[in-house]
Motif scaffolding. Sequence first.
Motif, PDB file in Angstrom:
ATOM      1  N   ALA A 144       0.823  -1.210   0.000  1.00 27.73           N
ATOM      2  CA  ALA A 144       0.000   0.000   0.000  1.00 27.73           C
ATOM      3  C   ALA A 144       0.855   1.257   0.000  1.00 27.73           C
ATOM      4  CB  ALA A 144      -0.921   0.012   1.217  1.00 27.73           C
ATOM      5  N   HIS A 145       2.166   1.107   0.219  1.00 26.08           N
ATOM      6  CA  HIS A 145       3.037   2.259   0.422  1.00 26.08           C
ATOM      7  C   HIS A 145       4.192   2.357  -0.570  1.00 26.08           C
ATOM      8  CE1 HIS A 145       0.912   2.716   4.235  1.00 26.08           C
ATOM      9  NE2 HIS A 145       1.117   1.426   4.437  1.00 26.08           N
ATOM     10  N   VAL A 146       4.604   1.232  -1.134  1.00 25.84           N
ATOM     11  CA  VAL A 146       5.702   1.221  -2.103  1.00 25.84           C
ATOM     12  C   VAL A 146       5.331   0.314  -3.272  1.00 25.84           C
ATOM     13  CG1 VAL A 146       7.496   1.674  -0.381  1.00 25.84           C
ATOM     14  CG2 VAL A 146       6.871  -0.692  -0.923  1.00 25.84           C
ATOM     15  N   GLY A 147       6.001   0.526  -4.397  1.00 26.49           N
ATOM     16  CA  GLY A 147       5.746  -0.331  -5.544  1.00 26.49           C
ATOM     17  C   GLY A 147       6.383  -1.697  -5.380  1.00 26.49           C
ATOM     18  N   ALA A 153      -2.961  -6.100  -8.493  1.00 28.06           N
ATOM     19  CA  ALA A 153      -4.282  -6.211  -7.858  1.00 28.06           C
ATOM     20  C   ALA A 153      -4.171  -6.233  -6.343  1.00 28.06           C
ATOM     21  CB  ALA A 153      -4.994  -7.464  -8.361  1.00 28.06           C
ATOM     22  N   TYR A 154      -3.192  -6.959  -5.843  1.00 24.18           N
ATOM     23  CA  TYR A 154      -3.025  -7.066  -4.388  1.00 24.18           C
ATOM     24  C   TYR A 154      -2.712  -5.702  -3.779  1.00 24.18           C
ATOM     25  CZ  TYR A 154      -1.189  -8.596   0.129  1.00 24.18           C
ATOM     26  OH  TYR A 154      -0.959  -8.764   1.467  1.00 24.18           O
ATOM     27  N   SER A 155      -1.772  -4.963  -4.395  1.00 24.10           N
ATOM     28  CA  SER A 155      -1.411  -3.650  -3.863  1.00 24.10           C
ATOM     29  C   SER A 155      -2.592  -2.687  -3.935  1.00 24.10           C
ATOM     30  CB  SER A 155      -0.222  -3.091  -4.637  1.00 24.10           C
ATOM     31  OG  SER A 155       0.930  -3.871  -4.425  1.00 24.10           O
ATOM     32  N   MET A 156      -3.359  -2.761  -5.022  1.00 29.03           N
ATOM     33  CA  MET A 156      -4.572  -1.956  -5.132  1.00 29.03           C
ATOM     34  C   MET A 156      -5.487  -2.194  -3.942  1.00 29.03           C
ATOM     35  SD  MET A 156      -8.072  -2.611  -5.798  1.00 29.03           S
ATOM     36  CE  MET A 156      -8.007  -4.193  -6.618  1.00 29.03           C
ATOM     37  N   SER A 157      -5.682  -3.447  -3.623  1.00 29.26           N
ATOM     38  CA  SER A 157      -6.615  -3.785  -2.543  1.00 29.26           C
ATOM     39  C   SER A 157      -6.112  -3.307  -1.186  1.00 29.26           C
ATOM     40  CB  SER A 157      -6.873  -5.295  -2.521  1.00 29.26           C
ATOM     41  OG  SER A 157      -5.750  -6.023  -2.067  1.00 29.26           O
ATOM     42  N   LYS A 158      -4.815  -3.406  -0.962  1.00 27.99           N
ATOM     43  CA  LYS A 158      -4.274  -2.997   0.333  1.00 27.99           C
ATOM     44  C   LYS A 158      -4.189  -1.480   0.457  1.00 27.99           C
ATOM     45  CE  LYS A 158      -3.949  -7.046   2.124  1.00 27.99           C
ATOM     46  NZ  LYS A 158      -4.807  -7.413   3.282  1.00 27.99           N
ATOM     47  N   GLY A 159      -4.045  -0.792  -0.682  1.00 30.83           N
ATOM     48  CA  GLY A 159      -4.157   0.664  -0.649  1.00 30.83           C
ATOM     49  C   GLY A 159      -5.548   1.092  -0.203  1.00 30.83           C
ATOM     50  N   ALA A 160      -6.554   0.366  -0.657  1.00 30.71           N
ATOM     51  CA  ALA A 160      -7.930   0.648  -0.240  1.00 30.71           C
ATOM     52  C   ALA A 160      -8.116   0.398   1.258  1.00 30.71           C
ATOM     53  CB  ALA A 160      -8.906  -0.202  -1.043  1.00 30.71           C
ATOM     54  N   VAL A 161      -7.507  -0.669   1.751  1.00 29.48           N
ATOM     55  CA  VAL A 161      -7.595  -0.962   3.190  1.00 29.48           C
ATOM     56  C   VAL A 161      -6.984   0.181   4.001  1.00 29.48           C
ATOM     57  CG1 VAL A 161      -6.755  -2.485   5.027  1.00 29.48           C
ATOM     58  CG2 VAL A 161      -7.654  -3.458   2.903  1.00 29.48           C
ATOM     59  N   HIS A 162      -5.857   0.683   3.532  1.00 24.93           N
ATOM     60  CA  HIS A 162      -5.191   1.793   4.236  1.00 24.93           C
ATOM     61  C   HIS A 162      -6.095   3.026   4.302  1.00 24.93           C
ATOM     62  CE1 HIS A 162      -2.185   4.600   5.588  1.00 24.93           C
ATOM     63  NE2 HIS A 162      -2.250   5.285   4.458  1.00 24.93           N
ATOM     64  N   THR A 163      -6.715   3.391   3.188  1.00 23.36           N
ATOM     65  CA  THR A 163      -7.541   4.597   3.183  1.00 23.36           C
ATOM     66  C   THR A 163      -8.872   4.386   3.892  1.00 23.36           C
ATOM     67  OG1 THR A 163      -8.249   4.041   0.923  1.00 23.36           O
ATOM     68  CG2 THR A 163      -6.455   5.627   1.161  1.00 23.36           C
ATOM     69  N   MET A 164      -9.410   3.172   3.872  1.00 27.06           N
ATOM     70  CA  MET A 164     -10.606   2.887   4.673  1.00 27.06           C
ATOM     71  C   MET A 164     -10.299   3.066   6.152  1.00 27.06           C
ATOM     72  SD  MET A 164     -12.806  -0.256   2.996  1.00 27.06           S
ATOM     73  CE  MET A 164     -11.451  -1.378   2.607  1.00 27.06           C
ATOM     74  N   THR A 165      -9.101   2.689   6.555  1.00 29.08           N
ATOM     75  CA  THR A 165      -8.682   2.856   7.948  1.00 29.08           C
ATOM     76  C   THR A 165      -8.748   4.325   8.358  1.00 29.08           C
ATOM     77  OG1 THR A 165      -7.206   0.935   7.832  1.00 29.08           O
ATOM     78  CG2 THR A 165      -6.762   2.559   9.557  1.00 29.08           C
ATOM     79  N   LEU A 166      -8.243   5.195   7.510  1.00 27.61           N
ATOM     80  CA  LEU A 166      -8.255   6.623   7.815  1.00 27.61           C
ATOM     81  C   LEU A 166      -9.683   7.153   7.915  1.00 27.61           C
ATOM     82  CD1 LEU A 166      -5.414   7.826   5.400  1.00 27.61           C
ATOM     83  CD2 LEU A 166      -5.227   7.207   7.819  1.00 27.61           C
ATOM     84  N   SER A 167     -10.559   6.709   7.014  1.00 25.90           N
ATOM     85  CA  SER A 167     -11.947   7.171   7.019  1.00 25.90           C
ATOM     86  C   SER A 167     -12.678   6.739   8.282  1.00 25.90           C
ATOM     87  CB  SER A 167     -12.681   6.635   5.784  1.00 25.90           C
ATOM     88  OG  SER A 167     -12.188   7.236   4.609  1.00 25.90           O
ATOM     89  N   ILE A 168     -12.517   5.470   8.656  1.00 22.19           N
ATOM     90  CA  ILE A 168     -13.182   4.981   9.865  1.00 22.19           C
ATOM     91  C   ILE A 168     -12.674   5.735  11.088  1.00 22.19           C
ATOM     92  CG2 ILE A 168     -13.471   2.992  11.401  1.00 22.19           C
ATOM     93  CD1 ILE A 168     -15.145   2.781   8.879  1.00 22.19           C
ATOM     94  N   ALA A 169     -11.361   5.928  11.183  1.00 23.40           N
ATOM     95  CA  ALA A 169     -10.787   6.626  12.335  1.00 23.40           C
ATOM     96  C   ALA A 169     -11.365   8.033  12.464  1.00 23.40           C
ATOM     97  CB  ALA A 169      -9.266   6.670  12.206  1.00 23.40           C
ATOM     98  N   LYS A 170     -11.518   8.728  11.350  1.00 24.67           N
ATOM     99  CA  LYS A 170     -12.039  10.102  11.373  1.00 24.67           C
ATOM    100  C   LYS A 170     -13.528  10.127  11.678  1.00 24.67           C
ATOM    101  CE  LYS A 170     -11.555  14.566  10.459  1.00 24.67           C
ATOM    102  NZ  LYS A 170     -10.669  15.461  11.266  1.00 24.67           N
ATOM    103  N   ASP A 171     -14.291   9.268  11.018  1.00 19.58           N
ATOM    104  CA  ASP A 171     -15.747   9.309  11.139  1.00 19.58           C
ATOM    105  C   ASP A 171     -16.258   8.863  12.498  1.00 19.58           C
ATOM    106  OD1 ASP A 171     -16.051  10.269   8.564  1.00 19.58           O
ATOM    107  OD2 ASP A 171     -16.415   8.291   7.675  1.00 19.58           O
ATOM    108  N   TYR A 172     -15.487   8.033  13.204  1.00 21.61           N
ATOM    109  CA  TYR A 172     -16.011   7.450  14.443  1.00 21.61           C
ATOM    110  C   TYR A 172     -15.257   7.890  15.691  1.00 21.61           C
ATOM    111  CZ  TYR A 172     -19.089   4.881  11.467  1.00 21.61           C
ATOM    112  OH  TYR A 172     -20.072   4.573  10.546  1.00 21.61           O
ATOM    113  N   LEU A 173     -14.614   9.057  15.599  1.00 22.22           N
ATOM    114  CA  LEU A 173     -13.981   9.631  16.787  1.00 22.22           C
ATOM    115  C   LEU A 173     -15.003   9.838  17.902  1.00 22.22           C
ATOM    116  CD1 LEU A 173     -11.664  12.311  15.119  1.00 22.22           C
ATOM    117  CD2 LEU A 173     -10.894  10.347  16.474  1.00 22.22           C
ATOM    118  N   GLY A 174     -16.171  10.348  17.543  1.00 23.57           N
ATOM    119  CA  GLY A 174     -17.201  10.629  18.535  1.00 23.57           C
ATOM    120  C   GLY A 174     -17.785   9.386  19.168  1.00 23.57           C
ATOM    121  N   GLN A 175     -17.639   8.249  18.488  1.00 29.42           N
ATOM    122  CA  GLN A 175     -18.140   6.974  19.010  1.00 29.42           C
ATOM    123  C   GLN A 175     -17.057   6.236  19.799  1.00 29.42           C
ATOM    124  OE1 GLN A 175     -20.677   4.956  16.148  1.00 29.42           O
ATOM    125  NE2 GLN A 175     -20.061   2.943  16.948  1.00 29.42           N
TER     126      GLN A 175
END
Length: 258
Positions: A144-147, A153-175
């Motif tokens: 997700a971080h280097v070529g 396909a695998y790197s694509m998928s893990k890049g998505a996992v990385h950015t989903m992590t950031l979204s969840i962390a931001k959206d659920y701070l209040g929870q």
Amino acid sequence: MKKFDLTGKRAIVTGGGSGIGRAISLSLAGNGAKVSILELNEEGGQLVVDEINAAGGDAKTIACDVSKLESVQQAFDRAVGEENLDILVNNAGIAHVGNVENTTAEDLDRVYSVNVKGVYHCLQTGVAKMRDGGAIVNLSSIGAHVGLNDRFAYSMSKGAVHTMTLSIAKDYLGQQVRCNSISPARVHTPFVDGFISKNYPGKEEEMFEKLSQTQPIGRMGKPQEIGDLVLYLCSDEASFITGSDFPIDGGFVTLNGN
């Protein structure tokens, strides 16, 4: 007080029946968590559950196909019911070798269905059950971080996992839901041994050493090392950490080429 004490906390580990998932399940259960292993291979999951319970832990296995939302929802209901889910580890995933030219649309869809939609299904279902806060750890990758060669396909998928992590962390701070990811380099699991035996018959030792040396530290990671990092991130000792990715890679990302 005991460090990293998870006594009474309810945890779900996807793909916890082998390799890294097994080590994560053992680490969490060994520190008091009640672990539900969600596995497509229910038999493999049961072997780990038996190992945990024989050591005095509390675990169960539940059949689940993370690529199907209904299967995930049913499995989470069986795992925690109406109780609070305290820990979710999104470990289940599949590998793929290939560049953009020899990765077919079917290959891409197969990787996406498990590594991206599978994590999405578990995140969507899991955060709804973390009504009193919780900790999520997603398994990303150095890809997700280097070529990496032939890991389109695998790197694509893990890049998505990385950015989903950031979204969840931001959206659920209040929870009060913390969400982090870890990015392993090559880890010595039965999968690696099988890959070498299949693709390099008669050259197993040579290839094992060659693959080991791709990490600057000179060896592959151990599943237990991954399990221990996940344990820390799921514990109260990591309560000030969210929205972060932790390379566990023997220096691969930062030291290669330096």
